[in-house]
Structures are given as C-alpha cells and as structure tokens.
Design a protein around this motif. Structure first.
Motif, PDB file in Angstrom:
ATOM      1  N   GLU A 170       0.745  -1.379  -0.106  1.00 52.29           N
ATOM      2  CA  GLU A 170       0.077  -0.033  -0.104  1.00 52.29           C
ATOM      3  C   GLU A 170       0.873   1.171  -0.111  1.00 52.29           C
ATOM      4  N   PRO A 171       0.435   2.324  -0.752  1.00 52.74           N
ATOM      5  CA  PRO A 171       1.257   3.665  -0.628  1.00 52.74           C
ATOM      6  C   PRO A 171       1.264   3.986   0.724  1.00 52.74           C
ATOM      7  N   GLY A 172       2.538   4.373   1.105  1.00 50.30           N
ATOM      8  CA  GLY A 172       2.885   4.954   2.536  1.00 50.30           C
ATOM      9  C   GLY A 172       3.730   3.695   3.431  1.00 50.30           C
ATOM     10  N   GLN A 173       3.677   2.600   2.685  1.00 46.63           N
ATOM     11  CA  GLN A 173       4.439   1.582   3.399  1.00 46.63           C
ATOM     12  C   GLN A 173       5.987   1.490   3.032  1.00 46.63           C
ATOM     13  N   PHE A 174       6.965   0.738   3.328  1.00 45.46           N
ATOM     14  CA  PHE A 174       7.909   0.309   3.083  1.00 45.46           C
ATOM     15  C   PHE A 174       8.388  -0.980   3.119  1.00 45.46           C
ATOM     16  N   PHE A 175       9.646  -1.366   2.413  1.00 44.52           N
ATOM     17  CA  PHE A 175      10.237  -2.688   2.433  1.00 44.52           C
ATOM     18  C   PHE A 175      11.651  -2.505   3.073  1.00 44.52           C
ATOM     19  N   ARG A 176      12.210  -3.863   3.480  1.00 45.71           N
ATOM     20  CA  ARG A 176      13.285  -4.005   3.800  1.00 45.71           C
ATOM     21  C   ARG A 176      14.014  -4.537   2.689  1.00 45.71           C
ATOM     22  N   VAL A 189      17.069  -8.385  -6.098  1.00 49.06           N
ATOM     23  CA  VAL A 189      16.508  -7.969  -4.859  1.00 49.06           C
ATOM     24  C   VAL A 189      15.805  -8.607  -4.112  1.00 49.06           C
ATOM     25  N   LEU A 190      16.298  -8.713  -2.731  1.00 49.06           N
ATOM     26  CA  LEU A 190      15.418  -9.552  -1.664  1.00 49.06           C
ATOM     27  C   LEU A 190      14.570  -8.502  -1.174  1.00 49.06           C
ATOM     28  N   ALA A 191      13.518  -8.357  -1.198  1.00 43.81           N
ATOM     29  CA  ALA A 191      12.467  -7.531  -0.655  1.00 43.81           C
ATOM     30  C   ALA A 191      11.496  -7.979   0.344  1.00 43.81           C
ATOM     31  N   THR A 192      11.684  -7.847   1.774  1.00 44.50           N
ATOM     32  CA  THR A 192      10.780  -8.284   2.717  1.00 44.50           C
ATOM     33  C   THR A 192       9.835  -7.156   3.133  1.00 44.50           C
ATOM     34  N   GLY A 193       8.651  -7.732   3.205  1.00 47.20           N
ATOM     35  CA  GLY A 193       7.811  -6.767   3.474  1.00 47.20           C
ATOM     36  C   GLY A 193       6.196  -7.197   2.585  1.00 47.20           C
ATOM     37  N   PRO A 194       5.191  -6.084   2.631  1.00 46.10           N
ATOM     38  CA  PRO A 194       5.539  -4.644   3.058  1.00 46.10           C
ATOM     39  C   PRO A 194       5.169  -4.317   4.578  1.00 46.10           C
ATOM     40  N   PHE A 195       5.735  -3.132   5.033  1.00 46.69           N
ATOM     41  CA  PHE A 195       5.554  -3.123   6.332  1.00 46.69           C
ATOM     42  C   PHE A 195       5.030  -1.660   6.516  1.00 46.69           C
ATOM     43  N   GLY A 196       4.772  -1.191   7.896  1.00 44.35           N
ATOM     44  CA  GLY A 196       4.439   0.044   8.135  1.00 44.35           C
ATOM     45  C   GLY A 196       2.666   0.308   7.860  1.00 44.35           C
ATOM     46  N   ALA A 197       2.288   1.142   8.907  1.00 46.76           N
ATOM     47  CA  ALA A 197       0.930   1.536   9.423  1.00 46.76           C
ATOM     48  C   ALA A 197       0.555   2.896   8.727  1.00 46.76           C
ATOM     49  N   MET A 198       1.291   3.650   8.138  1.00 44.17           N
ATOM     50  CA  MET A 198       1.039   5.082   7.767  1.00 44.17           C
ATOM     51  C   MET A 198       0.442   4.905   6.336  1.00 44.17           C
ATOM     52  N   THR A 199      -0.630   4.066   6.322  1.00 50.23           N
ATOM     53  CA  THR A 199      -1.480   4.220   5.091  1.00 50.23           C
ATOM     54  C   THR A 199      -2.822   4.728   5.167  1.00 50.23           C
ATOM     55  N   ALA A 200      -3.620   4.513   4.039  1.00 54.56           N
ATOM     56  CA  ALA A 200      -5.066   5.164   4.199  1.00 54.56           C
ATOM     57  C   ALA A 200      -5.866   4.557   5.180  1.00 54.56           C
ATOM     58  N   HIS A 201      -5.631   3.327   5.756  1.00 56.82           N
ATOM     59  CA  HIS A 201      -6.761   3.134   6.787  1.00 56.82           C
ATOM     60  C   HIS A 201      -6.610   3.669   7.864  1.00 56.82           C
ATOM     61  N   ARG A 202      -5.497   4.720   8.236  1.00 63.08           N
ATOM     62  CA  ARG A 202      -5.376   5.430   9.460  1.00 63.08           C
ATOM     63  C   ARG A 202      -6.508   6.703   9.149  1.00 63.08           C
ATOM     64  N   ARG A 203      -6.924   7.035   8.065  1.00 61.70           N
ATOM     65  CA  ARG A 203      -7.523   8.306   7.841  1.00 61.70           C
ATOM     66  C   ARG A 203      -8.770   8.370   8.426  1.00 61.70           C
ATOM     67  N   THR A 204      -9.331   9.391   9.361  1.00 62.55           N
ATOM     68  CA  THR A 204     -10.383   9.328   9.945  1.00 62.55           C
ATOM     69  C   THR A 204     -11.236  10.638   9.397  1.00 62.55           C
TER      70      THR A 204
END
Length: 469
Positions: free
Chosen positions: A276-282, A331-346
């Motif tokens: 999701e947009p806003g997330q990151f990978f390692r 490339v080895l990409a582990t993820g996605p991680f992070g909670a700064m996504t659209a689901h936090r929107r209120t």
C-alpha cells in the motif's frame, strides 16, 4: 384417433433454449484482495497485559505462603523469573515481523516498545538471579560466593546464567552510547544472540520449580513454540518464498537531484504482496558491496505494472553504494511493513507534511488517497528549490487532482519558521479538521508534531513513522 406427436410436450418447469437464445455469461468481476489483517495498538496492549496477568495467576497458583526468609526469596525469584521469561517472548514477538502487527501498530512503534521493554526484561532477569542467589544463601547458611558455586553445579542453572549473560550483552550493545560506535551489521549480529539466550533460559524454566505440574509445563511449551514458529515463518520462510516467487531485479537507476536517486525494480506477480502507498520494504540488493545489509525504504510511487520504486538520499556508506547499482541486480524485498497508510484516515480532508527525502511516502499517498478537489494539501519543506525531489511528479498530481501544493523553502535556522503553528494555520485555515500524515528527519518531525498539536490538531490524528531502527 389422435396421432402421437414426434416429441413430448415440454415439462412446465423445463424450457429448451436454442444456442441463439442462451443469455451471455456475465463478465466476472475483478478479484479484489481482502484487506490485510491489522492488530490495533490498543488490542496489542490489552493482549500483552492479559498475558502478564496470566503469568501472575500461574505464580499465585503455585506459591506456598511462608514467612521463612529463604521461602520469601524463592517466591520472589519465581515471580521475577516467570515475568522475565514472558517478557523475552514478548520482545521476540514484537520483532517477528508479523504482518498484522506491522500493518496495525507500525514498525516504528513496535521497535520503540521492543527497546523499552528490553530494559525491563533485563532488569527482571537480573532480579531473578539475585533473588535465587539470596534464597540459596538463606537456605544453606553459606555466603553468596559459596551459594553461587553450588548453584552453577546444576546444568540447567548454568544454562540460565549463560542465557542471562547473552541477553545482557545484547542490552549493552543497544545502549545509545554503545550503538553509535558499533557498525549496524555488528549490532544486528549481536542481536541474534537473543535467540540463543532465550533457548537457554527456556531449558532452565522446564527444569526448575517455576512450572510445577504437567499442564503448566505444556502451556509454557506451547507458548514458546508459537512464538518460535512465527519467527521462523515470517523472518525466514516468507522472505525466501517471496524471493523465489517474485524474482525482483533492478531495471533502472536514475538521478532525481543532488545526492538523490530512484531505483526502479520489476518482478513477477507483485500484486500478491498487497503493498500500500505509505508502506516500506526492507531491501537487500545482491551486489557484492550491499548484500550484507537490509535497509528500510518507503515506496515513492504506487506499485504498478509489476514494478516498485524507491527514492533514496545518499547519507551513508550503504546509500552511496546504491547509486552504483546496475540493471539486472537481484533484490530481496521483505515486506511490506508500516501502518502509515490510508486506513489511518479519519477525516475527509488530509494534510501531507514532508521534509527532505521524507517526501517519498507522501508522494505515493498524494496520488492515491481518495478525495475531491480541495480535500488534499501537501506541504513540502526543503532547504532550497534545488533540494526538492520528484517536483515534476508532485505538480502533475496536484494539477490532475485539484490538490494544494506548497513548497516551504529556507534553511532550518532561518528567522521565520514555516512550520510554526501560526504559519501552518495561515496555509491551512481549517487545519484542526484535517488528518495529518508526517514524514521527515527526526528533528523536523518532532518539531512539526508539536506545532500541529499547538495549532489544534489532536495527537491521534497526526500519523507518522520513523525508520531509525
């Protein structure tokens, strides 16, 4: 006499359809992947508190009231030992990279809780050892040194001492003064000793008196097994499976400005990652200069056409080496991680506030967050116009969506602070009605969070994530 018909009359519930009369099959709706499971911070706190309460209840069920000094010390040793063991499991769980925790709580919050909880766990381990030693001294009537030698004669106790020493070494390496002087790879390697320390402590727990009865031992073993399976699955099996399935490779490395580059990678079936947009990978680039290190970088564009893009600023040895990547590198990409996504929107209106290369997750959110013209505002803080990253893309998105885009330029020590509460209210008059997504350097992020709260934005609607772990 009536002649018999060649074909029987149709049954009232049967209708013969000619090929021309067969209705066309409706088009199959595109499959929409189910939203990822998310554990809220409140649910995590409640679950951990309930687990700690269960541990205390287990201790109470086994405690034998006594006023003898050795019995009091032994009871305290049992409680501190059980809580320490539970704490070690919690520390491992927080860093197991379980998607429900990573997507719901956020990797930065998990890392901070892990760091804070580690201090309490180490304190409990040392308290357990001290109480056990005092109990042995009071029971045998000897001095502390003699009692310690006697305890080390038991293999399980010797294993516990070794495990505690390993956990203490990990704790010392994580102290801020020490970590600044230790290479990141060395620090991560030392952290692997946590698993060995936890295994040695577990062997001691099963052999000791803390878990009297088969039921308690079985439950304790199942708890450790569950955490162990989660660790192996999400930290080992899932990354290997993703690498084999998606075959991610670098296809382009391009400059975005002074010291900033974008890396575009392409693979197979990347939609299965559900990034999701806003997330990151390692990211681990299998280049001879970079393969030892896994680095967290946010997506700087929404995933599309089986490609992912990150934008990186050269600020250290590893990020400088990324500029020399060549197309074709795996490339080895582990993820996605992070909670700064659209689901936090209120709220309907959203303010995106970025500083420096923190624009990368904001750019992806700027393009994809649902909203009507006027609902989205992006404030981009940079030292000068030359330091603006992805400027053309941002302006194109703003024009297409009818969103507001403001560049806040100037050195950090300028007399006028564009992130002061009054300045923010001037740019966004109805600021308290917004959700705010914030990403930038740690100092800027802390100052902006304070200014936003003073400008009337509740802390619960300021969404940020820091990758300093």
């Amino acid at each position: 006499m009536t002649s018999r018909p060649d074909t029987p009359p149709p049954h009232p519930l049967y209708v013969r359809l000619t090929p021309q009369a067969v209705p066309p099959r409706p088009a199959r709706a595109p499959r929409i992947p189910a939203p990822p499971l998310r554990t809220s911070p409140r649910a995590l706190r409640s679950g951990l508190a309930a687990g700690a309460g269960t541990v205390v209840a287990l201790w109470l069920a086994q405690a034998a009231p006594s006023l003898r000094l050795d019995a009091l010390f032994a009871t305290a040793a049992h409680l501190s030992g059980l809580l320490a063991a539970y704490g070690v499991l919690v520390m491992l769980l927080l860093m197991a990279r379980v998607p429900a925790l990573e997507h719901g709580v956020g990797a930065d919050r998990l890392a901070r809780r892990h760091a804070l909880g580690g201090r309490y766990v180490l304190t409990l381990c040392l308290a357990h050892a001290a109480f056990a030693l005092c109990a042995a001294t009071a029971a045998t009537g000897t001095d502390l040194l003699t009692a310690a030698r006697g305890l080390l004669g038991y293999p399980a106790l010797a294993a516990a001492v070794a495990g505690t020493a390993l956990l203490a070494a990990v704790g010392v390496s994580s102290a801020r003064a020490v970590r600044r002087r230790v290479r990141h790879e060395t620090w991560r390697a030392l952290h692997l000793l946590t698993y060995l320390g936890a295994a040695l402590a577990f062997a001691h727990q099963l052999a000791g008196p803390d878990l009297a009865g088969p039921l308690a031992g079985w439950l304790w073993t199942m708890l450790h097994t569950t955490v162990g399976v989660l660790l192996i699955w999400y930290r080992l099996i899932v990354p290997v499976r993703q690498a084999l399935r998606h075959s991610l490779r670098v296809i382009e490395v391009r400059s975005e400005g002074p010291g900033v580059i974008s890396v575009v990678m392409q693979g197979l079936a990347l939609d299965a990652l559900r990034a999701e947009p806003g997330q990151f990978f390692r990211w681990r680039f299998l280049d001879r200069r970079l393969w030892r290190t896994s680095l967290p970088f946010s997506l700087s564009a929404p995933p599309r056409n089986d490609s992912l893009r990150i934008t990186v600023k050269a600020c250290g040895d590893h990020t400088r080496r990324i500029r020399r990547l060549r197309p074709g590198v795996r490339v080895l990409a582990t993820g996605p991680f992070g909670a700064m996504t659209a689901h936090r929107r209120t709220r309907r209106k959203v303010l995106l506030l970025a500083g420096g290369v923190g624009i990368t997750p904001m750019r992806a959110l700027f393009e994809t967050l649902p909203g009507d013209p006027g609902d989205l505002t992006l404030l981009y803080r940079a030292g000068s116009a030359a330091q603006l990253v992805l400027r053309d893309e941002l302006e194109a998105i703003a024009a297409a969506r009818g969103a507001a885009l403001h560049y806040l330029l100037g050195p950090s020590d300028a007399p006028f602070d564009p992130l002061a509460p009054r300045a923010l209210r001037n740019l966004v008059p109805d600021l308290p009605e917004h959700d705010v997504y914030l990403c930038g350097p740690p100092g800027m992020t802390e100052a902006a969070s304070t200014a936003l709260e003073r400008a009337g934005v509740p802390a619960s609607r300021i969404h940020t994530e820091r990758f300093t772990f």
